[in-house]
Motif scaffolding. Structure first.
Motif, PDB file in Angstrom:
ATOM      1  N   GLN A 321     -65.059  23.606 -17.452  1.00 29.10           N
ATOM      2  CA  GLN A 321     -65.651  22.736 -16.430  1.00 29.10           C
ATOM      3  C   GLN A 321     -64.999  21.363 -16.429  1.00 29.10           C
ATOM      4  O   GLN A 321     -64.995  20.669 -15.412  1.00 29.10           O
ATOM      5  CB  GLN A 321     -67.156  22.606 -16.663  1.00 29.10           C
ATOM      6  N   ALA A 322     -64.438  20.975 -17.553  1.00 28.77           N
ATOM      7  CA  ALA A 322     -63.777  19.668 -17.656  1.00 28.77           C
ATOM      8  C   ALA A 322     -62.416  19.640 -16.974  1.00 28.77           C
ATOM      9  O   ALA A 322     -61.854  18.562 -16.729  1.00 28.77           O
ATOM     10  CB  ALA A 322     -63.629  19.278 -19.127  1.00 28.77           C
ATOM     11  N   ILE A 323     -61.859  20.826 -16.657  1.00 31.55           N
ATOM     12  CA  ILE A 323     -60.557  20.897 -15.977  1.00 31.55           C
ATOM     13  C   ILE A 323     -60.771  20.854 -14.470  1.00 31.55           C
ATOM     14  O   ILE A 323     -61.481  21.689 -13.907  1.00 31.55           O
ATOM     15  CB  ILE A 323     -59.813  22.184 -16.375  1.00 31.55           C
ATOM     16  N   LYS A 324     -60.188  19.893 -13.815  1.00 34.24           N
ATOM     17  CA  LYS A 324     -60.385  19.669 -12.379  1.00 34.24           C
ATOM     18  C   LYS A 324     -59.264  20.306 -11.556  1.00 34.24           C
ATOM     19  O   LYS A 324     -58.126  20.447 -12.025  1.00 34.24           O
ATOM     20  CB  LYS A 324     -60.473  18.174 -12.072  1.00 34.24           C
ATOM     21  N   ALA A 325     -59.593  20.642 -10.324  1.00 31.08           N
ATOM     22  CA  ALA A 325     -58.631  21.317  -9.445  1.00 31.08           C
ATOM     23  C   ALA A 325     -57.382  20.476  -9.215  1.00 31.08           C
ATOM     24  O   ALA A 325     -56.268  21.006  -9.152  1.00 31.08           O
ATOM     25  CB  ALA A 325     -59.299  21.661  -8.117  1.00 31.08           C
ATOM     26  N   GLU A 326     -57.547  19.177  -9.091  1.00 30.33           N
ATOM     27  CA  GLU A 326     -56.392  18.308  -8.854  1.00 30.33           C
ATOM     28  C   GLU A 326     -55.425  18.337 -10.028  1.00 30.33           C
ATOM     29  O   GLU A 326     -54.204  18.262  -9.852  1.00 30.33           O
ATOM     30  CB  GLU A 326     -56.858  16.875  -8.592  1.00 30.33           C
ATOM     31  N   GLU A 327     -55.964  18.489 -11.254  1.00 27.47           N
ATOM     32  CA  GLU A 327     -55.110  18.579 -12.441  1.00 27.47           C
ATOM     33  C   GLU A 327     -54.281  19.856 -12.422  1.00 27.47           C
ATOM     34  O   GLU A 327     -53.090  19.851 -12.763  1.00 27.47           O
ATOM     35  CB  GLU A 327     -55.971  18.526 -13.706  1.00 27.47           C
ATOM     36  N   VAL A 328     -54.906  20.966 -12.014  1.00 27.29           N
ATOM     37  CA  VAL A 328     -54.183  22.229 -11.909  1.00 27.29           C
ATOM     38  C   VAL A 328     -53.166  22.150 -10.772  1.00 27.29           C
ATOM     39  O   VAL A 328     -52.037  22.639 -10.887  1.00 27.29           O
ATOM     40  CB  VAL A 328     -55.156  23.408 -11.695  1.00 27.29           C
ATOM     41  N   MET A 329     -53.558  21.512  -9.666  1.00 25.88           N
ATOM     42  CA  MET A 329     -52.661  21.366  -8.525  1.00 25.88           C
ATOM     43  C   MET A 329     -51.412  20.578  -8.912  1.00 25.88           C
ATOM     44  O   MET A 329     -50.309  20.882  -8.459  1.00 25.88           O
ATOM     45  CB  MET A 329     -53.403  20.668  -7.379  1.00 25.88           C
ATOM     46  N   GLU A 330     -51.585  19.606  -9.756  1.00 17.17           N
ATOM     47  CA  GLU A 330     -50.440  18.813 -10.220  1.00 17.17           C
ATOM     48  C   GLU A 330     -49.432  19.687 -10.959  1.00 17.17           C
ATOM     49  O   GLU A 330     -48.216  19.532 -10.807  1.00 17.17           O
ATOM     50  CB  GLU A 330     -50.926  17.688 -11.129  1.00 17.17           C
ATOM     51  N   LYS A 331     -49.933  20.639 -11.752  1.00 14.03           N
ATOM     52  CA  LYS A 331     -49.049  21.567 -12.463  1.00 14.03           C
ATOM     53  C   LYS A 331     -48.340  22.496 -11.480  1.00 14.03           C
ATOM     54  O   LYS A 331     -47.160  22.817 -11.654  1.00 14.03           O
ATOM     55  CB  LYS A 331     -49.853  22.387 -13.467  1.00 14.03           C
ATOM     56  N   ILE A 332     -49.058  22.928 -10.440  1.00 15.87           N
ATOM     57  CA  ILE A 332     -48.451  23.812  -9.440  1.00 15.87           C
ATOM     58  C   ILE A 332     -47.351  23.077  -8.690  1.00 15.87           C
ATOM     59  O   ILE A 332     -46.283  23.639  -8.412  1.00 15.87           O
ATOM     60  CB  ILE A 332     -49.523  24.332  -8.458  1.00 15.87           C
ATOM     61  N   ARG A 333     -47.592  21.812  -8.356  1.00 19.51           N
ATOM     62  CA  ARG A 333     -46.572  21.017  -7.651  1.00 19.51           C
ATOM     63  C   ARG A 333     -45.262  20.978  -8.428  1.00 19.51           C
ATOM     64  O   ARG A 333     -44.172  20.983  -7.838  1.00 19.51           O
ATOM     65  CB  ARG A 333     -47.067  19.583  -7.434  1.00 19.51           C
ATOM     66  N   ALA A 334     -45.363  20.915  -9.740  1.00 23.46           N
ATOM     67  CA  ALA A 334     -44.162  20.844 -10.573  1.00 23.46           C
ATOM     68  C   ALA A 334     -43.346  22.130 -10.509  1.00 23.46           C
ATOM     69  O   ALA A 334     -42.151  22.119 -10.817  1.00 23.46           O
ATOM     70  CB  ALA A 334     -44.558  20.544 -12.020  1.00 23.46           C
ATOM     71  N   LEU A 335     -43.981  23.230 -10.102  1.00 23.73           N
ATOM     72  CA  LEU A 335     -43.307  24.526 -10.067  1.00 23.73           C
ATOM     73  C   LEU A 335     -42.873  24.951  -8.672  1.00 23.73           C
ATOM     74  O   LEU A 335     -41.935  25.741  -8.528  1.00 23.73           O
ATOM     75  CB  LEU A 335     -44.228  25.606 -10.663  1.00 23.73           C
ATOM     76  N   LEU A 336     -43.566  24.469  -7.643  1.00 24.45           N
ATOM     77  CA  LEU A 336     -43.231  24.875  -6.275  1.00 24.45           C
ATOM     78  C   LEU A 336     -41.919  24.243  -5.827  1.00 24.45           C
ATOM     79  O   LEU A 336     -41.714  23.042  -5.997  1.00 24.45           O
ATOM     80  CB  LEU A 336     -44.335  24.453  -5.307  1.00 24.45           C
ATOM     81  N   PRO A 337     -41.010  25.021  -5.255  1.00 29.77           N
ATOM     82  CA  PRO A 337     -39.798  24.417  -4.683  1.00 29.77           C
ATOM     83  C   PRO A 337     -40.149  23.539  -3.480  1.00 29.77           C
ATOM     84  O   PRO A 337     -41.201  23.690  -2.871  1.00 29.77           O
ATOM     85  CB  PRO A 337     -38.971  25.638  -4.264  1.00 29.77           C
ATOM     86  N   GLN A 338     -39.269  22.628  -3.141  1.00 29.12           N
ATOM     87  CA  GLN A 338     -39.516  21.680  -2.052  1.00 29.12           C
ATOM     88  C   GLN A 338     -39.822  22.398  -0.732  1.00 29.12           C
ATOM     89  O   GLN A 338     -40.627  21.943   0.060  1.00 29.12           O
ATOM     90  CB  GLN A 338     -38.320  20.756  -1.874  1.00 29.12           C
ATOM     91  N   SER A 339     -39.192  23.556  -0.541  1.00 30.24           N
ATOM     92  CA  SER A 339     -39.379  24.299   0.702  1.00 30.24           C
ATOM     93  C   SER A 339     -40.789  24.865   0.842  1.00 30.24           C
ATOM     94  O   SER A 339     -41.200  25.246   1.938  1.00 30.24           O
ATOM     95  CB  SER A 339     -38.355  25.439   0.796  1.00 30.24           C
TER      96      SER A 339
END
Length: 345
Positions: A321-339
């Motif tokens: 519950q302490a892990i927030k969606a925005e924190e996970v989204m930040e990790k996904i951003r690091a992996l998604l290509p610019q396209s």
């Protein structure tokens, strides 16, 4: 046959899969060898298409009885529980490494190199905080082999690949279209191992705002209820892959994804084996033991009581519950290509 080698690693499915790098080390050390592996029936499908395993046997009476008459050059036991350790002690081997069962019925290390891994099961301080070795490093150490960042082995069967291809056609998935898979379950042995339903719902909303990728909801029979809740709240923003697929079909669906978001569970190890980019979410278990091979990001809870491996928990908010969606989204951003990112205002 050359060197006759027996591996005893029965369960759980994810742990079995993350043991497969050992095959590379064994073949480097023993090029002329015949490898037998004993495994639980539930995990059998994960190993049945690996060419380096010469003989794969399910853990049952008819399969194991003939082994009592054989002699192996090397037996490696990687189970810290009695039934697996008992096999290692019972079968005949010129050399034995890993875990066996003593005359008092206690699991014990069979060689000096296994003592560190044995102590991990006795000391929370060592396992939770001081240990920096990944699981592949630990099993290579047990077997007295040189670890060289060896990858998992896993092979999809043609019928499962066809299943996933037909599913992709049915949902209109275009070639080259990015896919993010969200695997929502994580087993029930340890409390709070799976991320929250609310977290996944918020993450879906965030992903739709920021990325043109397709979203695929993943899970097994135990996730049927929670995935239904997510689908109701997501209102068409994510595609359901179903919860009644076989393990092979599930793996083929994971193979459709470019990025997989998951807890510490079998799906994580399938994604690693398939060389997918991964966001791995950790609460009660040890993140440092997972090898992502440079293709992933770890989201580790900030609560000081984790990891704990507890079967029940009364902490509120708990580690997941302490892990927030925005924190996970930040990790996904690091992996998604610019396209695969929308231009942010």
């Amino acid at each position: 046959m050359g060197q006759r080698i027996l591996i005893v690693k029965l369960a759980a499915s994810g742990d079995v899969l993350r043991t497969t790098p050992l095959l590379s080390g064994l073949k480097r050390a023993h090029p002329q060898s015949h490898i037998t592996w004993v495994v639980d029936k539930e995990a059998y499908p994960l190993l049945k298409n690996i060419p380096l395993i010469d003989r794969l046997l399910p853990f049952d009476f008819s399969s194991l009885l003939p082994l009592e008459l054989e002699t192996f050059d090397l037996i490696i036991g990687l189970e810290k529980e009695p039934r697996g350790a008992a096999l290692v002690s019972k079968f005949r081997g010129k050399k034995k490494k890993g875990f066996g069962l003593g005359p008092e019925g206690n699991v014990r290390p069979l060689n000096r190199a296994t003592e560190y891994a044995y102590l991990l099961g006795l000391s929370d301080e060592l396992k939770f905080f001081r240990n920096k070795k990944t699981y592949p490093e630990l099993i290579f150490e047990i077997a007295d082999l040189d670890y060289q960042q060896d990858e998992y082995f896993f092979g999809l069967w043609p019928e499962d690949i066809t299943f996933a291809e037909n599913f992709a056609k049915r949902i209109g998935l275009k070639k080259g279209e990015g896919v993010v898979g969200l695997n929502t379950g994580a087993g029930e042995v340890f409390a709070n191992k799976a991320w929250t339903v609310a977290g996944y719902i918020q993450l879906i909303s965030q992903l739709k705002k920021e990325s043109p990728t397709r979203l695929l909801l993943l899970g097994g029979p135990k996730e049927k209820e929670r995935n239904a809740k997510i689908l109701r709240k997501a209102k068409g923003a994510i595609t359901d892959s179903g919860c009644e697929n076989t393990l092979g079909q599930f793996a083929a669906l994971v193979n459709l994804c470019d990025v997989v978001v998951t807890g510490d569970t079998t799906a994580l190890h399938i994604a690693i084996a398939l060389k997918k980019k991964v966001v791995a979410i950790f609460g009660p278990t040890c993140a440092q033991e997972i090898e992502l091979y440079g293709r992933g990001e770890k989201m580790i809870t900030s609560l000081p009581c984790a990891p704990c491996y507890r079967r029940s928990c009364e902490v509120a908010p708990n580690c997941m519950q302490a892990i927030k969606a925005e924190e996970v989204m930040e990790k996904i951003r690091a992996l998604l290509p610019q396209s695969q990112r929308k231009r942010r205002a």
